[in-house]
Design a protein around this motif. Sequence first.
Motif, PDB file in Angstrom:
ATOM      1  N   GLY A  10      31.774  60.627  26.797  1.00  0.00           N
ATOM      2  CA  GLY A  10      32.617  59.905  25.577  1.00  0.00           C
ATOM      3  C   GLY A  10      33.700  59.165  26.312  1.00  0.00           C
ATOM      4  O   GLY A  10      34.675  59.608  26.858  1.00  0.00           O
ATOM      5  N   ARG A  71      25.743  58.661  28.860  1.00  0.00           N
ATOM      6  CA  ARG A  71      25.400  60.029  29.069  1.00  0.00           C
ATOM      7  C   ARG A  71      24.153  59.979  29.699  1.00  0.00           C
ATOM      8  O   ARG A  71      23.291  58.949  29.411  1.00  0.00           O
ATOM      9  N   THR A 125      38.734  62.866  27.525  1.00  0.00           N
ATOM     10  CA  THR A 125      37.887  63.030  26.467  1.00  0.00           C
ATOM     11  C   THR A 125      39.001  63.304  25.361  1.00  0.00           C
ATOM     12  O   THR A 125      39.810  64.099  25.335  1.00  0.00           O
ATOM     13  N   ASP A 127      38.167  65.063  22.807  1.00  0.00           N
ATOM     14  CA  ASP A 127      37.987  66.492  22.519  1.00  0.00           C
ATOM     15  C   ASP A 127      39.102  67.329  22.717  1.00  0.00           C
ATOM     16  O   ASP A 127      39.290  68.725  22.319  1.00  0.00           O
ATOM     17  N   GLU A 222      34.818  68.270  12.774  1.00  0.00           N
ATOM     18  CA  GLU A 222      33.387  67.878  12.634  1.00  0.00           C
ATOM     19  C   GLU A 222      32.404  69.020  12.906  1.00  0.00           C
ATOM     20  O   GLU A 222      31.470  69.428  12.303  1.00  0.00           O
TER      21      GLU A 222
HETATM   22  O1  LIG Z   1      29.511  58.869  20.970  1.00  0.00           O
HETATM   23  P1  LIG Z   1      28.621  59.702  20.627  1.00  0.00           P
HETATM   24  O2  LIG Z   1      27.436  59.627  21.393  1.00  0.00           O
HETATM   25  O3  LIG Z   1      28.094  59.643  19.228  1.00  0.00           O
HETATM   26  O4  LIG Z   1      29.202  61.104  20.318  1.00  0.00           O
HETATM   27  C1  LIG Z   1      30.199  61.792  19.469  1.00  0.00           C
HETATM   28  C2  LIG Z   1      30.866  62.677  20.105  1.00  0.00           C
HETATM   29  O5  LIG Z   1      31.515  62.137  21.584  1.00  0.00           O
HETATM   30  C3  LIG Z   1      33.022  62.600  21.131  1.00  0.00           C
HETATM   31  O6  LIG Z   1      33.549  61.570  20.577  1.00  0.00           O
HETATM   32  C4  LIG Z   1      33.706  62.725  22.639  1.00  0.00           C
HETATM   33  O7  LIG Z   1      33.074  63.698  23.256  1.00  0.00           O
HETATM   34  P2  LIG Z   1      32.859  63.947  24.975  1.00  0.00           P
HETATM   35  O8  LIG Z   1      34.272  63.286  25.366  1.00  0.00           O
HETATM   36  O9  LIG Z   1      32.855  65.196  25.021  1.00  0.00           O
HETATM   37  O10 LIG Z   1      31.708  62.942  25.282  1.00  0.00           O
HETATM   38  C5  LIG Z   1      33.053  63.808  20.546  1.00  0.00           C
HETATM   39  O11 LIG Z   1      33.915  63.975  19.756  1.00  0.00           O
HETATM   40  C6  LIG Z   1      31.830  63.487  19.373  1.00  0.00           C
HETATM   41  O12 LIG Z   1      31.271  64.489  18.783  1.00  0.00           O
END
Ligand SMILES: O=P(O)(O)OC[C@H]1O[C@](O)(COP(=O)(O)O)[C@@H](O)[C@@H]1O
Length: 321
Positions: A10, A71, A125, A127, A222
């Motif tokens: 992300g 990813r 990230t 998160d 979430e």
């Molecule tokens: O952008 P996507 O594929 O919809 O993924 C959403 C997910 O990516 C995030 O925004 C960031 O997650 P990472 O940094 O671990 O990739 C999470 O908070 C969320 O659940």
Amino acid sequence: MKIAILTSGGDSSGMNVAIKRFVEYSYEKNFTPYFIYDGLEGLIDGKIKKANYKDVRGIICRGGTIIRSSRSKRWFDKEYRKKAYENLKKQSIDALIILGGDGSFRALNVFYKEFKIPFIGIPATIDNDIALNEYSIGVDTALNVIRSAIDDIRDTASSFSRAFVIETMGRECGYLALISAISNGAEMCLIPEMSYNLDRLKEKYLKEIKNGRNYFLAIVAEGVKKTEFIKEWFEREIGFESRITILGHIQRGGAPTTIERLRAVEFMSLALDNIENNPNKIVTFCDDKFILRNLEEIINSKYSLPKKALEIAKPLMGLDG
Ligand SMILES: O=P(O)(O)OC[C@H]1O[C@](O)(COP(=O)(O)O)[C@@H](O)[C@@H]1O
Ligand SMILES: Nc1ncnc2c1ncn2[C@@H]1O[C@H](COP(=O)(O)OP(=O)(O)O)[C@@H](O)[C@H]1O
């Protein structure tokens, strides 16, 4: 020394600040900086280009990542990792810097074990779910985006006597919800790491309504997967009309805050200071200091939420403080 940078997983605000520092500080140290576009996918496909000052002009105030991210399913297959290695060899790249989460760090660790390409990882990230690390690039900006959204929601919630259930991102980690609930005066905070007691919250809310409370703000991470349920609970048990706001991907965007910019510069400085003689590490931020750690240490530990914040937020979960 030729060093290439990639952003993976992300995207998060502040990545561009780190990319700018990467180019400028590399030249200062007589390294040659390269960009890998589109994360691990781009590494597999050989999207590698020498970076110049002009590439990073005007990006310090922009969210996202100018070299883009991805990813990659293909990365789990050794055949594609070998392709990635061959692409790096073609351009004589000596080492890699990766901005991402622990998935991205694991990805480069596997790659190092197979092909001996040294790397340094920088947590990036929203998160904030990396063990032994208190801060990841993107977090302060995401918290400010959430703050601004909650300020706006409060205006309408108070005007209409409603309960708003606001869902924050974070996958299985409740950091954004926890800090946002405390710093924005929410009435409820639900996160995956903690239990909650709705009966006790109900008792408290009904008393507050008698004392004049006319709206509620509930922050639900979430990862709890209870956003819809909590909305219905407010209607059924508290008797308040309710609405849901899922903040979603706006939390990943926005101009990086001042703290974000400063930390991104410092993360990158330490990474480049160590890439030559002390690689295969992750730069972490703990107790106001930047520290290099072995990936194994991080992988073998579990991230933890700040204890003080958890204590403060317990009443918002219906638990004893
Ligand atoms: O952008 P996507 O594929 O919809 O993924 C959403 C997910 O990516 C995030 O925004 C960031 O997650 P990472 O940094 O671990 O990739 C999470 O908070 C969320 O659940
Ligand atoms: N255990 C692993 N081994 C090898 N590669 C991995 C591993 N985990 C993740 N990756 C690679 O890293 C990419 C980014 O990881 P992901 O978990 O999506 O994001 P983050 O780096 O933010 O945690 C994945 O798409 C995958 O290609």
